[in-house]
Scaffold this active site. Structure first.
Site, PDB file in Angstrom:
ATOM      1  N   GLY A  15       0.819  -1.196   0.000  1.00 29.63           N
ATOM      2  CA  GLY A  15       0.000   0.000   0.000  1.00 29.63           C
ATOM      3  C   GLY A  15       0.856   1.250   0.000  1.00 29.63           C
ATOM      4  N   THR A  16       0.216   2.385   0.138  1.00 27.77           N
ATOM      5  CA  THR A  16       0.943   3.648   0.050  1.00 27.77           C
ATOM      6  C   THR A  16       1.957   3.787   1.173  1.00 27.77           C
ATOM      7  OG1 THR A  16      -1.104   4.591  -0.842  1.00 27.77           O
ATOM      8  CG2 THR A  16       0.659   6.111  -0.311  1.00 27.77           C
ATOM      9  N   ALA A  17       1.553   3.519   2.414  1.00 24.32           N
ATOM     10  CA  ALA A  17       2.463   3.685   3.546  1.00 24.32           C
ATOM     11  C   ALA A  17       3.668   2.758   3.426  1.00 24.32           C
ATOM     12  CB  ALA A  17       1.719   3.439   4.855  1.00 24.32           C
ATOM     13  N   SER A  41       0.918  -8.927   1.877  1.00 24.62           N
ATOM     14  CA  SER A  41      -0.072  -9.988   1.766  1.00 24.62           C
ATOM     15  C   SER A  41      -0.858  -9.864   0.468  1.00 24.62           C
ATOM     16  CB  SER A  41      -1.042  -9.939   2.951  1.00 24.62           C
ATOM     17  OG  SER A  41      -2.097 -10.854   2.761  1.00 24.62           O
ATOM     18  N   ILE A  47      -6.952   0.315   0.464  1.00 30.13           N
ATOM     19  CA  ILE A  47      -8.247   0.932   0.767  1.00 30.13           C
ATOM     20  C   ILE A  47      -8.601   2.030  -0.227  1.00 30.13           C
ATOM     21  CG2 ILE A  47      -9.499   2.312   2.478  1.00 30.13           C
ATOM     22  CD1 ILE A  47      -7.904   0.858   4.645  1.00 30.13           C
ATOM     23  N   VAL A  49      -8.118   5.335   0.558  1.00 29.41           N
ATOM     24  CA  VAL A  49      -8.216   6.602   1.282  1.00 29.41           C
ATOM     25  C   VAL A  49      -6.816   7.203   1.275  1.00 29.41           C
ATOM     26  CG1 VAL A  49      -8.691   7.680   3.507  1.00 29.41           C
ATOM     27  CG2 VAL A  49     -10.087   5.765   2.725  1.00 29.41           C
ATOM     28  N   LYS A  80      -3.459  19.906  -7.184  1.00 25.74           N
ATOM     29  CA  LYS A  80      -4.355  20.330  -6.111  1.00 25.74           C
ATOM     30  C   LYS A  80      -3.831  21.637  -5.514  1.00 25.74           C
ATOM     31  CE  LYS A  80      -5.915  19.154  -1.446  1.00 25.74           C
ATOM     32  NZ  LYS A  80      -5.836  18.198  -0.312  1.00 25.74           N
ATOM     33  N   VAL A 188       1.840 -12.631   6.578  1.00 23.04           N
ATOM     34  CA  VAL A 188       2.455 -12.878   7.882  1.00 23.04           C
ATOM     35  C   VAL A 188       1.379 -13.459   8.802  1.00 23.04           C
ATOM     36  CG1 VAL A 188       3.563 -11.834   9.899  1.00 23.04           C
ATOM     37  CG2 VAL A 188       4.135 -11.021   7.598  1.00 23.04           C
TER      38      VAL A 188
END
Length: 500
Positions: A15-17, A41, A47, A49, A80, A188
């Protein structure tokens, strides 16, 4: 003597993080003999968001040496210039929270004091008319501030991006792997601990064991390591913030592309619109106390004007943060560390700030408690500052047309925020600490947009020739409006300079 250097960092979660962490670590550590593994995983989807960002994301790209236009093309990104709020102060009213400058100091005094005096004398001009980013956004225009001369109003513009979170993760994955990151696609399922409570190793679903010196938990709200393995307490802020759920859907984007995020208040929460090149991101953030998931779905679909491109997705959350984002040899980033509703687009910023602070305080494999404590101190202040800024949007709103908005008027408000509101109410002044993400201009934008009128203004501005000041303000508004009208529409600029 035993080697105390960290030799292997394991990032758990994509994901992004996760990929922000991996890319940042790879850029700094790739030639320092540190092995970095990201285990992701295949059973968990992103998500979506966090597709609207703050200007700090641009510095992140520059630090990595990533070409802005290449990144934008790969992630279907748009520019933006800020956020436009609809129906927050009251139904039918709108205001701006723009990036960049709002006005300039006059005679050594804060611009906002002069604006407040002008208001008291009946001047109808709105604050956004003195903000270059908002003037461009209101006109639907865009032009790179980097191409502006210092004397041009465009030099006061700042910007961020809207982008596709899935495509961002894929882009940063390619970037990280090119710098030697090892990517493991597996779930995991367990972890073992040393006698001192540190994480020793992870067990994967296929039976493999993965051991590292340090672990970064990017497993979202599951918080697999920081919460599940280390049992780190979560500080719940739902006593301050009512919203605890969201429903999300992507829709066709065949219209013009506004260079800003829309945040539209509704009966039981608020809705975002995030324009990308290929679609429009839509989400309804609401309080489950006043709205069921099916009601939220119906409301969102009723308001989305273009055809939906995917199925609706639901997301539940608790506003708050971990008591410790760094615990022993584990660091939590993204939603694993905490969650604040996306009203001010702070999710990615907090991931960036977390990994930046980690690298500033980079430990050895003993993970000194003093270093972890300093990290936690800084990040606690970051989260609390942002929390208070979000609470401000609710607690000073003039709306009372539904039980949701009525209850917001009786919610707890942190003492520091109450003091800040009282200071503004007395004389239009803003006090902020050094770790406050949002500048004074941002606080002014929300107070002013919500219609909060200070009792008085800074009396020291009485030494200025106010008639001359009003003439200058009028000229500035006219000049900015005229210059904006001559610039290309946002979509036209994107098509020419950032083709996909």
């Amino acid at each position: 003597m035993k080697n105390k250097f960290i030799q292997h960092i394991v990032v758990v979660g994509g994901g992004t993080a996760g990929w922000i962490a991996a890319a940042s670590l790879a850029k700094i550590l790739h030639n320092r003999g540190v092995r970095i593994t990201l285990v992701e995983s295949p059973e968990i989807n992103i998500i979506g968001v966090g597709e609207s960002t703050l200007p700090q994301v641009m510095q992140f790209l520059r630090n990595l040496g990533i070409d802005e236009k290449e990144f934008m093309a790969a992630t279907q990104a748009t520019y933006k210039l800020g956020t436009k709020f609809f129906d927050w102060s009251e139904v039918g009213e709108a205001f701006w929270h723009p990036f960049g400058n709002i006005g300039v100091d006059i005679d050594g005094h804060n611009f906002f004091a002069f604006l407040q005096k002008a208001r008291k004398q009946g001047d109808p001009a709105q604050m956004w008319q003195y903000a270059p980013s908002a003037v461009l956004g209101e006109a639907g225009r865009y032009y790179s501030p980097g191409a502006a001369t210092p004397e041009s109003f465009l030099s006061g513009v700042n910007y961020a991006l809207h982008f596709d979170a899935v495509k961002v993760a894929k882009y940063l994955k390619r970037f990280s792997e090119a710098l030697g990151i090892q990517h493991v696609m597996e779930t995991v399922v367990d972890a073992s601990l040393h006698d001192n409570g540190f994480i020793d190793s992870l067990t994967l679903k296929d039976g493999r064991r993965l051991a590292g010196d340090f672990y970064i938990d990017c497993t979202g709200t599951n918080a697999l390591l920081i919460g599940g393995v280390l049992n780190t307490q979560y500080i719940n802020w739902n006593n301050y913030l009512l919203c605890d759920s969201a429903v999300i859907v992507q829709s066709d984007n065949s219209c013009d592309i506004p260079p800003y995020t829309k945040a539209i208040a509704h009966e039981n929460g608020w809705r975002w619109e995030i324009p990308l090149r290929h679609r429009l991101g839509n989400g309804y953030v609401y309080s489950s106390e006043f709205c069921t998931p099916s009601q939220a779905e119906n409301k969102l679909l009723e308001l989305v004007q273009n055809p939906a491109l995917d199925s609706l997705r639901h997301f539940q959350f608790q506003a708050g943060r971990r008591e410790k984002l760094w615990n022993k040899n584990c660091l939590a980033l993204g939603f694993a560390g905490g969650f604040l509703e996306p009203l001010e687009s702070t999710a990615i910023y907090l991931s960036l700030k977390g990994i930046e602070s980690f690298l500033e305080l980079y430990p050895d494999n003993q993970c000194s408690l003093a270093i972890a404590n300093e990290f936690n101190r800084r990040m606690a202040i970051e989260y609390e500052n942002i929390r208070d800024f979000i609470i401000l949007h609710y607690c000073i709103s003039g709306r009372s047309d539904s039980p949701f908005w009525q209850k917001n008027k009786t919610m707890d408000v942190p003492r520091a925020l109450l003091e800040k509101i009282a200071l503004y109410q007395a004389q239009g002044r803003i006090y902020r600490n050094d770790l406050d993400l949002f500048k004074s201009s941002s606080w002014h934008a929300i107070f002013d947009g919500m219609g909060i009128v200070p009792d008085f203004y800074n009396p020291l501005i009485e030494g200025s020739n106010f008639k001359e000041v009003l003439n200058i303000l009028s000229e500035v508004r006219g000049l900015m409006s005229k210059m904006a009208a001559g610039l290309p529409a946002h979509k036209e600029y994107l098509d020419k300079h950032c083709p996909v």
